[in-house]
Scaffold this motif. Sequence first.
Motif, PDB file in Angstrom:
ATOM      1  N   ILE A 172      24.952  70.585  35.720  1.00 48.26           N
ATOM      2  CA  ILE A 172      26.035  69.722  36.204  1.00 48.26           C
ATOM      3  C   ILE A 172      27.332  70.519  36.336  1.00 48.26           C
ATOM      4  CG2 ILE A 172      27.519  67.773  35.611  1.00 48.26           C
ATOM      5  CD1 ILE A 172      24.916  66.817  36.539  1.00 48.26           C
ATOM      6  N   LEU A 197      30.752  65.170  41.643  1.00 47.19           N
ATOM      7  CA  LEU A 197      29.726  65.545  40.673  1.00 47.19           C
ATOM      8  C   LEU A 197      28.585  66.196  41.459  1.00 47.19           C
ATOM      9  CD1 LEU A 197      28.343  63.404  37.743  1.00 47.19           C
ATOM     10  CD2 LEU A 197      26.794  64.625  39.241  1.00 47.19           C
ATOM     11  N   ALA A 200      36.706  62.152  42.859  1.00 53.63           N
ATOM     12  CA  ALA A 200      35.739  62.502  41.823  1.00 53.63           C
ATOM     13  C   ALA A 200      34.539  63.159  42.504  1.00 53.63           C
ATOM     14  CB  ALA A 200      35.295  61.267  41.038  1.00 53.63           C
ATOM     15  N   PHE A 253      33.392  59.388  36.922  1.00 56.58           N
ATOM     16  CA  PHE A 253      32.020  59.905  36.984  1.00 56.58           C
ATOM     17  C   PHE A 253      31.468  59.892  35.576  1.00 56.58           C
ATOM     18  CE2 PHE A 253      34.754  63.553  36.282  1.00 56.58           C
ATOM     19  CZ  PHE A 253      34.134  64.189  35.229  1.00 56.58           C
ATOM     20  N   VAL A 286      28.901  57.686  39.675  1.00 57.29           N
ATOM     21  CA  VAL A 286      30.214  57.910  40.281  1.00 57.29           C
ATOM     22  C   VAL A 286      30.713  56.548  40.752  1.00 57.29           C
ATOM     23  CG1 VAL A 286      31.480  58.904  42.214  1.00 57.29           C
ATOM     24  CG2 VAL A 286      29.852  60.295  40.971  1.00 57.29           C
ATOM     25  N   CYS A 318      31.909  73.681  43.530  1.00 53.39           N
ATOM     26  CA  CYS A 318      32.875  72.578  43.464  1.00 53.39           C
ATOM     27  C   CYS A 318      34.230  73.016  44.011  1.00 53.39           C
ATOM     28  CB  CYS A 318      33.030  72.094  42.023  1.00 53.39           C
ATOM     29  SG  CYS A 318      31.697  71.039  41.426  1.00 53.39           S
ATOM     30  N   THR A 337      31.496  69.192  37.564  1.00 50.49           N
ATOM     31  CA  THR A 337      32.281  68.034  37.992  1.00 50.49           C
ATOM     32  C   THR A 337      33.719  68.447  38.247  1.00 50.49           C
ATOM     33  OG1 THR A 337      32.856  67.429  35.716  1.00 50.49           O
ATOM     34  CG2 THR A 337      30.856  66.446  36.654  1.00 50.49           C
ATOM     35  N   ARG A 338      34.403  67.645  39.066  1.00 48.12           N
ATOM     36  CA  ARG A 338      35.833  67.792  39.298  1.00 48.12           C
ATOM     37  C   ARG A 338      36.446  66.394  39.432  1.00 48.12           C
ATOM     38  NH1 ARG A 338      34.623  72.122  38.071  1.00 48.12           N
ATOM     39  NH2 ARG A 338      35.179  74.147  38.994  1.00 48.12           N
ATOM     40  N   TYR A 339      37.647  66.263  38.870  1.00 43.92           N
ATOM     41  CA  TYR A 339      38.430  65.038  39.093  1.00 43.92           C
ATOM     42  C   TYR A 339      39.841  65.452  39.456  1.00 43.92           C
ATOM     43  CZ  TYR A 339      41.429  61.088  38.301  1.00 43.92           C
ATOM     44  OH  TYR A 339      42.388  60.120  38.477  1.00 43.92           O
ATOM     45  N   TYR A 351      30.141  61.694  45.074  1.00 46.78           N
ATOM     46  CA  TYR A 351      31.576  61.838  45.292  1.00 46.78           C
ATOM     47  C   TYR A 351      32.171  60.473  45.597  1.00 46.78           C
ATOM     48  CZ  TYR A 351      29.660  61.632  49.969  1.00 46.78           C
ATOM     49  OH  TYR A 351      28.962  61.241  51.074  1.00 46.78           O
TER      50      TYR A 351
END
Length: 809
Positions: free
Chosen positions: A458, A677, A675, A476, A490, A658, A460-462, A624
Amino acid sequence: MATDKVPGASRGGLDEALSANVAIDEHGIVTGWNAGAEALLGYSPAQIVGRSAVCLLAEGVDEAELRSLAQLPRWIGRVALRHRDGHRLEVKVLAHGRTPESERLGWFLVSALTGLRPEPDDALVSWHHDQVASCNMAVHDTELRLLFANQAQLRALALTEDDIRGLRPSEFVNHPGMAALERSMLRALETGEPHTIEIYGTAPGEIRKHAWALCNTPLKDKDGRVRGVGVAWHDVTEQDWARKRLMLLAEASTRIGSTLDVTQTAQELADVAVPEFADFVSVDLLPSLDGAHEPPPGTGTPRGPLSLRRVAHRSVNPANPEAVVALGEVDSYPEGSPPAESLRSGHALLHHATDPAITGWTARDRGRAATVRDFGMHSAITVPLTARGTTLGVVVFIRHQHPEVFREDDLVLAEELAARAAVCIDNARRYTRQRATAVTLQRSLLPQALPEQSAVEIATRYLPAGAQAGVGGDWFDVIPLSGARVALVVGDVVGHGVHASATMGRLRTAVLTLADIDLPPDELLTHLDDIVTRLAIQGENAPRPDPGGETTGDVGATCLYAVYDPVSRHCTIALAGHPAPVLVTPGGTAKTLDLPVGPPLGLGGLPFEAIDVDLPEGSLLALYTDGLIESRERDIEAGLSLLCQTLAQQSAPLDNLCDTVLAALLPDRPSDDIALLIARTKALDTDRVATWEIAADPAAVAQTRKEAIAQLAAWGLDDAGFVTELVVSELVTNAIRYAEPPIQLRLIHDRHLICEVSDASSTAPHMRRARTYDEGGRGLLLVAQLTTAWGTRQTTEGKTIWAEQTLPP
């Protein structure tokens, strides 16, 4: 000459008997009659007031003509009247029509008494031209040579008429505007029409700039030939300065507060004021505004030294050499210094360089003293920045290149500029604090660390939205499930701000709770839809104590919920109004999955559908929110295409991928939260899964235990044999005794040792505490005590009871 010897003069005021004044109402009845009218026609007021004015006419008047006259605001002409003794008079009458605005209707008639009408007096006219003080007047011939200048003009030039008679304006005034004046005078001579221009400059012996409006009038003889040009100069400096102030305020209203950033707003104030109003401007704010707490109300500050942080400054000189405090630094202002006194008193203050407040301050501060001396600073205005009863800081306006010192009327403009900027700075400060609170809340509600699991890799970004939009409700989640599976979530809550963040936290908690009971994706979204509907109803019925506060009635969200099984490599996905995920196969083919999209959460009553997708090991699944693909610069289809092209680089590490996706798709100022993922699927080796079909016979329990212990030995997990033997015995026995065939046992060697027993019954067991004389009820309690976790999940064929054991390192 004494006034009592002047014909017509009156000691108590004007002599109204010098003209005949008559008032007539809308019905033609005389309502007013003065002494002049009595002298003209012989009637006293008592004899004529209340009678029809028609009796005064020597001739009849056509009614149609009267009706046409009644529509005019004013009429002038000769009227034949009858004197009281009967003789006829031809009188020139000026009639003013009365309107409702004059509080009465009808007419007001005026006629000068012929015997008392004054004759033109050339000497009086000459005296006026020469003695008028408010207008500079001059007469030039057709060659623009000066013939006459009145005393006001000569005083302004500091010359005598003999000095300049016969010279053109450009010859006796050394000013660039004289060329424009002479062009305007020639235009008036050539066209025979007046022409007006404006000239700006300083008068002799003054440093203050003036503005003059010059009217050039062609002078004609009785035959209409132009014989010269008259020039009238009007000093319109105050009007010009008032116009410039209005223009500066108008510019301030559009330029200050373009963003919700405190520093940028303060800099906009400085940029507006320089160079139009000041040569150097500094904006300092109280350091307490840096914190998250609201400063105490009040427009004053306590006595003593005052600390202020420099947030903006601007100079007419490059690199701001006048600044003795760098941007971002905190400086101490002693008691009695202009900034400190202005903040303490809450009023704008004007100081000149020689004032004790300035000299006393600079005497204690050599750096400021050198700056004042080197740049020749001659005047300054300090204005406190206050908004909504709270003191924010102080702005200082300084002049040194501008030749004119600040005056009292400049204080008004300085206060106006500071007041407008203070409100914008306070708005930016409040927004910044609220947004920081929302971001903190948002991040605290998001996963702080991804859980350990073996099903997927995994990243992720926010990213919160830009400053104008505010923080939203995107989230997410990665949720480990039983059987080595994992849930990927998400979601996106409608709206922005603290309310959206709080709603996101409630929905995320609900998803975690529903996932814990192992609901299928479509059923989970159905329950989540019910929760959103209830939240919306509660929000509509909740009181709003703050009329200007954020509404809590509008609750809606979209969500994607996917469950991936590394044993079967199946992924079950359900959507609630959310964008479909992008799948990248190990071969590098990227596409958007064609899935049924259910309605957004909160509509209620509509079903959701889950779809199974087989994912080869090493596949990428990108989840997303819509902020990633939506943009003002491109449509959604173009955003999806760009996302697929970027994700096709699936060999890169997920964290790098990402960053690549965000760099390729994001605008400079995102208008919505984002968001993202990205999951790379893994598969559990078949030699780590063992499955047995069990006959519905109690005698099969012993053989099943032996086979399970043998499998543990093959995996090298002999230490887990005792607990596994007990768990297998208990779960298989319960399935044979209470459930329906087919019955299956599965052992999974993952990060944990997982034991699963499946049957065709949908009835799930419940753990309870057995009483002393109960024959059963202790098995599940024992399983729960010996294992890390246990539970039940419903399947399409029945149910599965599972238990996990933590393996030694």
